[in-house]
Design an enzyme around this catalytic site. Sequence first.
Site, PDB file in Angstrom:
ATOM      1  N   ASP A  33       0.836  -1.316   0.147  1.00  0.00           N
ATOM      2  CA  ASP A  33       0.026   0.209  -0.165  1.00  0.00           C
ATOM      3  C   ASP A  33       0.855   1.089  -0.157  1.00  0.00           C
ATOM      4  OD1 ASP A  33      -2.520  -1.433  -0.097  1.00  0.00           O
ATOM      5  OD2 ASP A  33      -2.552  -1.549   2.323  1.00  0.00           O
ATOM      6  N   CYS A  34       2.071   1.100  -0.053  1.00  0.00           N
ATOM      7  CA  CYS A  34       3.129   2.410   0.369  1.00  0.00           C
ATOM      8  C   CYS A  34       3.680   2.309  -0.920  1.00  0.00           C
ATOM      9  CB  CYS A  34       4.163   1.842   1.268  1.00  0.00           C
ATOM     10  SG  CYS A  34       5.696   3.214   1.183  1.00  0.00           S
ATOM     11  N   GLY A  35       3.552   3.611  -1.741  1.00  0.00           N
ATOM     12  CA  GLY A  35       4.128   3.985  -3.070  1.00  0.00           C
ATOM     13  C   GLY A  35       5.719   3.713  -3.036  1.00  0.00           C
ATOM     14  N   ARG A  69       6.566   0.305  -3.157  1.00  0.00           N
ATOM     15  CA  ARG A  69       6.507  -0.192  -4.544  1.00  0.00           C
ATOM     16  C   ARG A  69       7.287   0.223  -5.451  1.00  0.00           C
ATOM     17  NH1 ARG A  69       1.172   1.294  -3.577  1.00  0.00           N
ATOM     18  NH2 ARG A  69       1.332   3.144  -4.656  1.00  0.00           N
TER      19      ARG A  69
END
Length: 133
Positions: free
Chosen positions: A10-12, A15
């Site tokens: 969920d963390c850019g 990712r």
Amino acid sequence: MSVTIYHNPDCGTSRNTLAMIRQSGTEPVVIEYLKTPPSRDRLKELVSAMGIPVRALLREKGTPYKELSLADPKWTDDELLDFMMAHPILINRPIVVTAKGTRLCRPSEAVIDLLDNPPGRFVKEDGEVVEAK
């Protein structure tokens, strides 16, 4: 080269870091630390390997940091580790482990120095271009 990433999908930043690792030609061991948190001992090892204080691994945004008053300097390292064990979302990410070292990869391009074959050019999700030097 073996690469492990403690990842939150969920963390850019997490990712982007994972994508850079994969673009380097390596398929890392991906540990979704919210589903499979590191043990207390492993977390201590990671902090030691990164050479940072325990407090530097605490994440504030989107966590119970404020509600738990974790900014208060009264908390010992052991107590902060206890909080991270009880609330893994408090563990900042992504943490990447390679033979070249262990690092909290914030910003995501901090992973470049840990890779044998870093991508020459990478475009982050937000369009920012990262050039490996």
